[in-house]
Write a protein that holds these residues in place. Structure first.
Motif, PDB file in Angstrom:
ATOM      1  N   CYS B   6      34.924  45.474 -16.372  1.00 49.47           N
ATOM      2  CA  CYS B   6      33.756  44.642 -16.645  1.00 49.47           C
ATOM      3  C   CYS B   6      33.722  43.531 -15.602  1.00 49.47           C
ATOM      4  CB  CYS B   6      33.824  44.056 -18.047  1.00 49.47           C
ATOM      5  SG  CYS B   6      32.346  43.121 -18.429  1.00 49.47           S
ATOM      6  N   ILE B   7      32.749  43.629 -14.719  1.00 46.76           N
ATOM      7  CA  ILE B   7      32.651  42.699 -13.586  1.00 46.76           C
ATOM      8  C   ILE B   7      31.360  41.883 -13.704  1.00 46.76           C
ATOM      9  CG2 ILE B   7      32.670  42.522 -11.057  1.00 46.76           C
ATOM     10  CD1 ILE B   7      35.095  44.019 -12.048  1.00 46.76           C
ATOM     11  N   LEU B   8      31.476  40.584 -13.497  1.00 49.73           N
ATOM     12  CA  LEU B   8      30.284  39.741 -13.445  1.00 49.73           C
ATOM     13  C   LEU B   8      30.079  39.289 -12.002  1.00 49.73           C
ATOM     14  CD1 LEU B   8      30.814  37.269 -16.458  1.00 49.73           C
ATOM     15  CD2 LEU B   8      30.095  39.649 -16.501  1.00 49.73           C
ATOM     16  N   HIS B   9      28.835  39.118 -11.642  1.00 52.23           N
ATOM     17  CA  HIS B   9      28.524  38.448 -10.384  1.00 52.23           C
ATOM     18  C   HIS B   9      27.620  37.285 -10.715  1.00 52.23           C
ATOM     19  CE1 HIS B   9      26.340  37.635  -6.595  1.00 52.23           C
ATOM     20  NE2 HIS B   9      27.530  37.859  -6.062  1.00 52.23           N
ATOM     21  N   SER B  10      28.083  36.093 -10.385  1.00 50.65           N
ATOM     22  CA  SER B  10      27.340  34.894 -10.744  1.00 50.65           C
ATOM     23  C   SER B  10      26.804  34.249  -9.477  1.00 50.65           C
ATOM     24  CB  SER B  10      28.271  33.936 -11.493  1.00 50.65           C
ATOM     25  OG  SER B  10      27.549  32.802 -11.888  1.00 50.65           O
ATOM     26  N   GLY B 139      23.999  21.023 -14.719  1.00 57.66           N
ATOM     27  CA  GLY B 139      22.587  20.777 -14.454  1.00 57.66           C
ATOM     28  C   GLY B 139      21.990  21.710 -13.410  1.00 57.66           C
ATOM     29  N   VAL B 140      22.719  22.764 -13.029  1.00 51.07           N
ATOM     30  CA  VAL B 140      22.153  23.776 -12.136  1.00 51.07           C
ATOM     31  C   VAL B 140      22.166  25.113 -12.886  1.00 51.07           C
ATOM     32  CG1 VAL B 140      22.804  22.664  -9.972  1.00 51.07           C
ATOM     33  CG2 VAL B 140      24.414  24.197 -11.088  1.00 51.07           C
ATOM     34  N   THR B 141      21.417  26.078 -12.376  1.00 52.44           N
ATOM     35  CA  THR B 141      21.346  27.347 -13.107  1.00 52.44           C
ATOM     36  C   THR B 141      21.981  28.479 -12.309  1.00 52.44           C
ATOM     37  OG1 THR B 141      19.169  27.834 -12.184  1.00 52.44           O
ATOM     38  CG2 THR B 141      19.228  26.669 -14.296  1.00 52.44           C
ATOM     39  N   VAL B 142      22.414  29.491 -13.060  1.00 55.41           N
ATOM     40  CA  VAL B 142      22.982  30.685 -12.417  1.00 55.41           C
ATOM     41  C   VAL B 142      22.269  31.931 -12.932  1.00 55.41           C
ATOM     42  CG1 VAL B 142      25.315  29.835 -11.978  1.00 55.41           C
ATOM     43  CG2 VAL B 142      24.791  30.845 -14.192  1.00 55.41           C
ATOM     44  N   MET B 159      18.392  40.725  -9.861  1.00 52.55           N
ATOM     45  CA  MET B 159      17.205  41.310 -10.488  1.00 52.55           C
ATOM     46  C   MET B 159      16.384  40.294 -11.263  1.00 52.55           C
ATOM     47  SD  MET B 159      18.700  45.047 -11.512  1.00 52.55           S
ATOM     48  CE  MET B 159      17.312  45.586 -12.445  1.00 52.55           C
ATOM     49  N   LYS B 160      17.042  39.379 -11.922  1.00 53.71           N
ATOM     50  CA  LYS B 160      16.312  38.379 -12.703  1.00 53.71           C
ATOM     51  C   LYS B 160      16.792  36.990 -12.310  1.00 53.71           C
ATOM     52  CE  LYS B 160      16.114  40.058 -16.933  1.00 53.71           C
ATOM     53  NZ  LYS B 160      16.663  40.040 -18.296  1.00 53.71           N
ATOM     54  N   LYS B 161      15.864  36.154 -11.857  1.00 51.35           N
ATOM     55  CA  LYS B 161      16.207  34.797 -11.424  1.00 51.35           C
ATOM     56  C   LYS B 161      15.113  33.873 -11.889  1.00 51.35           C
ATOM     57  CE  LYS B 161      18.780  35.769  -7.188  1.00 51.35           C
ATOM     58  NZ  LYS B 161      18.802  35.630  -5.752  1.00 51.35           N
ATOM     59  N   PRO B 162      15.342  32.611 -12.097  1.00 50.41           N
ATOM     60  CA  PRO B 162      16.669  31.993 -12.230  1.00 50.41           C
ATOM     61  C   PRO B 162      17.138  32.011 -13.690  1.00 50.41           C
ATOM     62  CG  PRO B 162      14.936  30.321 -12.240  1.00 50.41           C
ATOM     63  CD  PRO B 162      14.253  31.662 -12.234  1.00 50.41           C
ATOM     64  N   ASP B 163      18.351  31.522 -13.899  1.00 53.03           N
ATOM     65  CA  ASP B 163      18.851  31.238 -15.239  1.00 53.03           C
ATOM     66  C   ASP B 163      18.759  32.472 -16.135  1.00 53.03           C
ATOM     67  OD1 ASP B 163      19.948  29.632 -17.161  1.00 53.03           O
ATOM     68  OD2 ASP B 163      18.042  28.779 -17.823  1.00 53.03           O
ATOM     69  N   ALA B 164      19.374  33.570 -15.728  1.00 53.49           N
ATOM     70  CA  ALA B 164      19.220  34.803 -16.492  1.00 53.49           C
ATOM     71  C   ALA B 164      20.482  35.661 -16.426  1.00 53.49           C
ATOM     72  CB  ALA B 164      18.051  35.601 -15.932  1.00 53.49           C
TER      73      ALA B 164
END
Lengths: 82, 413
Positions: B6-10, B139-142, B159-164
Motif C-alpha cells: 500500500c503506497i501513498l504519493h502525497s 494551512g496548505v493542502t495536499v 488525478m484530483k487536485k487540490p486537497d483530495a
C-alpha cells in the motif's frame, strides 16, 4: 471577516519537562492580563499572514483567546477582528 | 502483479504559491506567480496559484509572458527557506504514520504504509487523515494518491487536485489509470510520448496492452520498464528514512602492484578503473557524469589531483580518455606512478527519455558496454577484458569491480 495581526508582549513560563506556557499578556498600554488556563497547544494556521505558528488556546480574563507563537521569529501575536 | 503493498504519493498543491499565501493571505484573491529573482535575470515563473493557472500562466513562463496572459498578476520572489520549513513540517506529519518516506523534490513524497494499515486503518483512511492533518496544522493542502505501487500512486495524486484523495486499486485501474494519456506516466517525456503515438499508443492502457517485445525493440530497456509501469508491475521500494542519501560521486582507485612508467601502462590502468566506474554508474541509475576527477600517487607518495569537465557520459573508454588527458595536463614530477584513481560526479539527473537526441555511435557504444556488463554478470568479471589490459599478466587477473574492493559508503544499493 477581516483580521489584523497585532504583536504582543507575553510573559511565559518554561516547564522543566519542556514546553512553554504564557502567563501574562502585556497589552500596548502596559496593562497586564493574566492567562488563567491554557486549553490547547497545537500547530495551526492563523487568519493573518504567518508561516507555521503554534496556537495557544487560552482563557484570559474569563474569555477564550488565541495567542500565536512564531517559532522562527520568536514572537507572539494575536488576531483582532475588524 | 504483486498488489499486497500500500503506497501513498502525497503532493503539496501549488506549493510555493500556497506558502506565499500563508505569509500574506490577501494574495488568495489575486492571481499570483512566484518567480526567481527578477533583478538577477532569473525572472521566470516557478509556481502559481489557481487564479493564475486558470489564466493560462505556466511554470517556466518569463515574467512578461505571464503578465501578457494575465493582467493584474502579482509576482513575489521565491523564499526557499520558508518552503523548506513547511516541507519539513509536513514531512513530520508523514512520519507519524510510517518510516518509509521517500522525497521526490521539495513538495512530493512517497509513503509505504503497508504495515501501518494495522495501526491506522486502510490506505484510503490514512490518506484522508494525512490530508486533513496537513491542512489543519500547516494551512496548505495536499493531493494524495493511493495504490499498490509508486507509479500508480503518483498518477492517482495527479488525478484530483487540490486537497483530495484518489485511489487506484486492482479493481479500478483499467477504468482510471488506463484512460490517462501515456505522457502522464512518470518518465515519459514529450519525445517518448510522440514516439509512442507513432505506434498508435496514446493512453496508458494502450501502452499496457501493447506487445512487450515490440516496445523493447523500439525503446530498448525502457520499453520493458514502461510496459511494466503501465501494467502496475512496478515493484521499486519506497526508501526508508535515511536511505535516500544522495550519491555525490562514484569512484575507484587502485594501487598497482608495481610502479608504472609508460603512458600506455597508465592508460591501461585508467581503462580498468573506468570500466568499473562506468558499470557502477549505469547500475546506480544516476545517468551520466559531467565531471571527471583523477588522483595520482607517485613513487614517493606525493599526491596529485586534477579534475575536468566532459561531455555527459558513462562510457568507459570516454572516461579513460578524459582521465588520460587530465593526467597529461597534470604537472607531476615525472616519477613513476604508484596508484591511480578516477571518480565522476555532477550527474545528469534521472535520465529523460530522448530517443532522437543521441548519436548512433553513442548508442552503439552504450549497447556494447551493456553487453560487456551482461557477460561479466553471468560469467564473472574476468570473462571479457580489454585487449590493452592483456599485456600485463598480473593486471589482467585483476577484477576491479568484483570481489577485491570495498566500495565506499554511500554507494546506492
Amino acid at each position: 471577516m477581516q483580521y489584523e495581526k497585532v504583536y504582543v508582549e507575553i510573559l511565559a513560563r518554561f516547564l522543566r519537562g519542556g514546553g512553554m506556557r504564557p502567563t501574562f499578556v502585556v497589552w500596548e498600554d502596559g496593562k497586564r492580563y493574566a492567562v488563567d488556563r491554557v486549553r490547547f497547544v497545537e500547530r495551526a494556521p492563523a487568519h493573518v499572514g504567518s508561516v507555521l505558528p503554534v496556537r495557544y488556546t487560552c482563557i484570559v480574563a474569563g474569555r477564550e483567546r488565541r495567542l500565536y507563537f512564531e517559532t522562527e521569529e520568536m514572537r507572539w501575536f494575536v488576531e483582532i477582528e475588524r | 502483479m504483486n498488489v499486497s503493498r500500500c503506497i501513498l504519493h502525497s503532493d503539496l498543491n501549488n506549493f510555493y504559491a500556497s506558502v506565499e499565501m500563508l505569509k500574506d493571505p490577501s494574495l488568495h484573491s489575486v492571481p499570483l506567480a512566484v518567480t526567481g529573482s527578477i533583478k538577477d535575470r532569473h525572472g521566470i515563473v516557478l509556481a502559481k496559484n489557481m487564479l493564475a493557472k486558470r489564466a493560462g500562466v505556466k511554470t517556466g513562463d518569463v515574467v512578461w509572458q505571464a503578465r501578457q496572459k494575465c493582467q493584474g498578476i502579482v509576482f513575489v520572489p521565491a523564499d526557499f527557506s520558508s518552503y523548506i520549513r513547511v516541507s519539513r513540517a509536513v514531512r513530520k506529519i508523514y512520519e507519524r504514520f510510517t518510516d518509509r518516506i521517500e522525497s521526490f523534490g521539495i513538495d512530493e513524497c512517497w509513503l509505504d504504509v503497508t504495515a501501518s494499515r494495522f495501526l491506522f486503518g486502510d490506505g484510503k483512511t490514512i490518506a484522508e487523515t494525512i490530508r486533513e492533518t496537513v491542512k489543519r496544522e500547516c494551512g496548505v493542502t495536499v493531493s494524495v494518491g493511493v495504490s499498490w505501487n509508486k507509479i500508480f500512486a503518483k498518477l492517482a495524486s495527479d488525478m484530483k487536485k487540490p486537497d483530495a484523495v484518489t485511489v487506484i486499486s486492482p479493481e479500478n485501474y483499467r477504468e482510471t489509470a488506463w484512460k490517462l494519456p501515456a505522457g502522464d506516466l512518470l518518465y515519459v517525456g514529450r519525445a517518448t510520448a510522440k514516439r509512442l503515438s507513432i505506434f498508435g499508443i496514446s493512453t496508458i492502457g494502450d501502452l499496457a496492452c501493447a506487445d512487450e517485445g515490440m516496445l523493447i525493440q523500439e525503446l530498448g530497456k525502457w520499453g520493458k520498464v514502461l510496459y511494466d509501469y503501465a501494467n502496475g508491475a512496478d515493484s521499486s521500494p519506497v526508501k526508508a528514512m535515511g536511505e535516500e542519501r544522495e550519491v555525490k560521486s562514484i569512484g575507484n582507485s587502485l594501487t598497482c602492484y608495481r610502479d608504472l612508467e609508460e603512458e600506455d601502462e597508465i592508460y591501461m590502468l585508467f581503462l580498468l578503473l573506468a570500466d568499473s566506474v562506468s558499470e557502477r554508474l549505469s547500475e546506480s541509475g544516476l545517468g551520466r557524469a559531467g565531471t571527471v576527477k583523477i588522483s595520482v600517487v607517485d613513487r614517493d607518495l606525493h599526491r596529485f589531483g586534477k579534475q575536468g569537465k566532459t561531455q555527459f557520459t558513462r562510457n568507459a573508454k570516454e572516461l579513460a580518455d578524459c582521465a588520460m588527458e587530465l593526467f597529461r595536463a597534470l604537472k607531476t614530477d615525472g616519477k613513476p606512478v604508484r596508484a591511480l584513481g578516477i571518480s565522476v560526479s555532477e550527474f545528469g539527473s534521472m535520465e529523460q527519455l530522448d530517443l532522437f537526441g543521441r548519436s548512433a555511435e553513442e548508442e552503439k557504444r552504450e549497447r556494447a558496454d551493456a553487453a560487456v556488463s551482461k557477460i561479466r554478470e553471468k560469467y564473472g568479471g574476468l570473462a571479457i577484458q580489454r585487449a590493452a589490459v592483456l599485456k600485463d599478466e598480473r593486471l589482467k587477473e585483476l577484477d576491479v569491480k568484483g570481489g577485491h574492493l570495498v566500495h565506499p559508503e554511500g554507494r546506492r544499493k
